[in-house]
Design a protein around this motif. Structure first.
Motif, PDB file in Angstrom:
ATOM      1  N   ILE A 168       0.841  -1.206   0.000  1.00 31.14           N
ATOM      2  CA  ILE A 168       0.000   0.000   0.000  1.00 31.14           C
ATOM      3  C   ILE A 168       0.872   1.251   0.000  1.00 31.14           C
ATOM      4  CG2 ILE A 168      -1.651   1.318   1.381  1.00 31.14           C
ATOM      5  CD1 ILE A 168      -2.913  -1.274   2.235  1.00 31.14           C
ATOM      6  N   LEU A 169       1.956   1.220   0.765  1.00 22.75           N
ATOM      7  CA  LEU A 169       2.872   2.368   0.778  1.00 22.75           C
ATOM      8  C   LEU A 169       3.473   2.595  -0.612  1.00 22.75           C
ATOM      9  CD1 LEU A 169       4.443   4.577   2.241  1.00 22.75           C
ATOM     10  CD2 LEU A 169       6.136   2.852   2.900  1.00 22.75           C
ATOM     11  N   ALA A 170       3.841   1.497  -1.281  1.00 22.77           N
ATOM     12  CA  ALA A 170       4.396   1.633  -2.639  1.00 22.77           C
ATOM     13  C   ALA A 170       3.352   2.209  -3.594  1.00 22.77           C
ATOM     14  CB  ALA A 170       4.883   0.274  -3.134  1.00 22.77           C
ATOM     15  N   TYR A 171       2.106   1.762  -3.450  1.00 22.54           N
ATOM     16  CA  TYR A 171       1.035   2.275  -4.319  1.00 22.54           C
ATOM     17  C   TYR A 171       0.801   3.769  -4.088  1.00 22.54           C
ATOM     18  CZ  TYR A 171      -3.651   3.092  -6.096  1.00 22.54           C
ATOM     19  OH  TYR A 171      -4.738   3.623  -6.752  1.00 22.54           O
ATOM     20  N   LYS A 172       0.727   4.163  -2.814  1.00 18.35           N
ATOM     21  CA  LYS A 172       0.493   5.573  -2.513  1.00 18.35           C
ATOM     22  C   LYS A 172       1.647   6.443  -3.011  1.00 18.35           C
ATOM     23  CE  LYS A 172      -2.369   4.931   1.625  1.00 18.35           C
ATOM     24  NZ  LYS A 172      -2.419   5.057   3.106  1.00 18.35           N
ATOM     25  N   THR A 173       2.869   5.947  -2.822  1.00 20.94           N
ATOM     26  CA  THR A 173       4.027   6.717  -3.267  1.00 20.94           C
ATOM     27  C   THR A 173       4.042   6.860  -4.779  1.00 20.94           C
ATOM     28  OG1 THR A 173       5.281   5.875  -1.381  1.00 20.94           O
ATOM     29  CG2 THR A 173       6.535   6.856  -3.167  1.00 20.94           C
ATOM     30  N   MET A 174       3.693   5.775  -5.454  1.00 16.09           N
ATOM     31  CA  MET A 174       3.794   5.779  -6.915  1.00 16.09           C
ATOM     32  C   MET A 174       2.634   6.513  -7.576  1.00 16.09           C
ATOM     33  SD  MET A 174       4.452   2.511  -9.399  1.00 16.09           S
ATOM     34  CE  MET A 174       6.040   2.188  -8.649  1.00 16.09           C
TER      35      MET A 174
END
Length: 433
Positions: free
Chosen positions: A385-391
């Motif tokens: 989820i962190l990777a999705y939000k960052t990207m």
């Protein structure tokens, strides 16, 4: 005529060659591409950083659309000015024209300038093959020097109240400055950044906690269900089909369904937990850190325990019934049969099931994102989820790709660990025969 024949070893390599090519194309290449992107500062919300740039360049579309505005502005201000101010503005205009002439000495820039100018006049989009052009260090130094001189002089004249629209002049200069593309190679900066980022470590902790707890519960419940449906009883086929219903429902739909069940005002599960005393208030399930983590684990256990049960049930079917009959003759109890026959014979199936579910749980995204969005206060935010939000929320593809590579490394370590256990087990079995 001499005929050459392939050896058995060469034939073996030839047969596995298509598999190797497929693995490289669908597995290795995307990871290598993500790793390459993670070494660059790529941001979709910044026009000068939307692609990998290893050298200085110029955004021709922005440059062609902004430079004429600067020239017109300087001419207009000079026409209305007097004395030394008029001379300064005319000098700035000459410097801007000189900069433009210097750039257009390059045949590629000159030809693209005309094409892009024509496209802009006709209100047509500029294709990417025309949009960006590479610049030398000398060209970059000249552009920066000229724009810095123009910007400083216009700023001073604006403070002296010598310009009619000083804010417009500085805006145009900033527009041309933004057309200069700088190299966005950052190396391992994002990896170093995440190593000291408390939010990343918090997301990794949430992921590991969710994975360990949910997989452990699913293993116990899955084994219990598998042993139940492995017995002979009336309606066994219907029970087997019913057990698989949660797993057959799409994950996002399951998450939305549980979200309504956990609702702090009308949720049936939340009301049941409050009545039985499991929670002090219906609202704590999705509004507190512990309640949210408990909620996502429970939803995941409900959703994927049937998958674990199905795999273990397949393993139970391979155990010969004669072993249990012999154990009964020898007087072994049910518990002894479970620990001396069932578990040892089910070891490989258990390891494969744990491998599948551990990898799935570690990469969990849709269930938690739809149920809690990673909240409250990032308490259920996993590394995916962190990777999705960052990207996608922050539009920082470089940072997001670095997180994706970190996820890949974690998954690879988990896989290697399980495969090592599986390989040792298989070797042990073969050696014992």
């Amino acid at each position: 005529m001499k005929r050459t024949s392939m050896s058995e070893k060469q034939m073996g390599y030839l047969l596995i060659l298509p598999a190797i090519v497929i693995i490289l194309v669908i597995a290795i290449w995307p990871v290598m591409r993500s790793f390459w992107i993670s070494l660059h500062d790529i941001r979709l919300n910044d026009p000068t950083k939307t692609e990998v740039h290893n050298s200085y360049g110029l955004d021709m579309e922005r440059y062609v659309s902004t430079l004429p505005n600067l020239l017109r502005y300087l001419k207009k201000e000079a026409d209305s000015a007097q004395g030394s101010v008029k001379d300064q503005l005319l000098t700035l205009r000459q410097q801007a024209e000189h900069m433009n002439a210097m750039l257009r000495q390059t045949g590629e820039i000159a030809s693209r300038y005309q094409k892009i100018d024509q496209l802009l006049l006709e209100f047509k989009p500029v294709p990417n093959e025309l949009k960006y052009v590479e610049l030398s260090n000398e060209q970059i130094d000249s552009i920066r020097s000229t724009l810095n001189t123009i910007g400083t002089t216009l700023n001073d004249l604006g403070k002296q109240k010598q310009l009619s629209k000083p804010e417009g002049a500085l805006g145009v200069v900033q527009g041309i400055t933004a057309s200069v593309i700088e190299p966005n190679y950052v190396g391992f900066a994002y990896y170093k950044q995440f190593l000291t980022d408390s939010r990343m470590w918090g997301a990794l902790y949430n992921t590991l906690f969710f994975t360990v707890v949910s997989v452990a519960i699913e293993l116990v419940l899955g084994l219990w269900i598998a042993m139940l449906i492995n017995k002979q009883f009336i309606g066994r086929g219907l029970v087997r089909a019913t057990v698989l219903i949660p797993w057959a429902i799409p994950t996002v739909i399951s998450a939305m369904m549980w979200k309504y069940l956990y609702d702090g005002q009308n949720g049936m599960v939340a009301h049941l937990f409050e009545v039985t005393g499991l929670v002090s208030d219906m609202g704590v399930l999705l509004t507190t850190k512990a309640g949210a983590m408990f909620s996502v684990i429970l939803a995941d256990v409900w959703k994927t325990t049937p998958f674990m049960a199905l795999l273990l049930f397949a393993g139970l079917q391979t155990i010969p019934h004669s072993l249990y009959e012999a154990a009964q003759v020898d007087g072994a109890s049910r518990t002894q049969q479970f620990f001396r026959i069932t578990l040892p014979m089910l070891k490989s199936t258990l390891l494969v099931s744990l491998l599948f579910r551990t990898l799935d749980a570690f990469r969990v995204f849709d269930l938690i994102y739809a149920l809690t969005g990673g909240g409250p206060a990032n308490s259920t935010e996993t590394i995916s989820i962190l990777a999705y939000k960052t990207m996608f929320a922050q539009m920082s593809f470089g940072e997001g790709s670095a997180l994706a590579v970190i996820v890949f490394l974690c998954v690879a370590l988990i896989s290697i660990g399980y495969i090592k256990i599986l390989g040792a087990d298989l070797l042990g079995e073969s050696g014992g025969r």
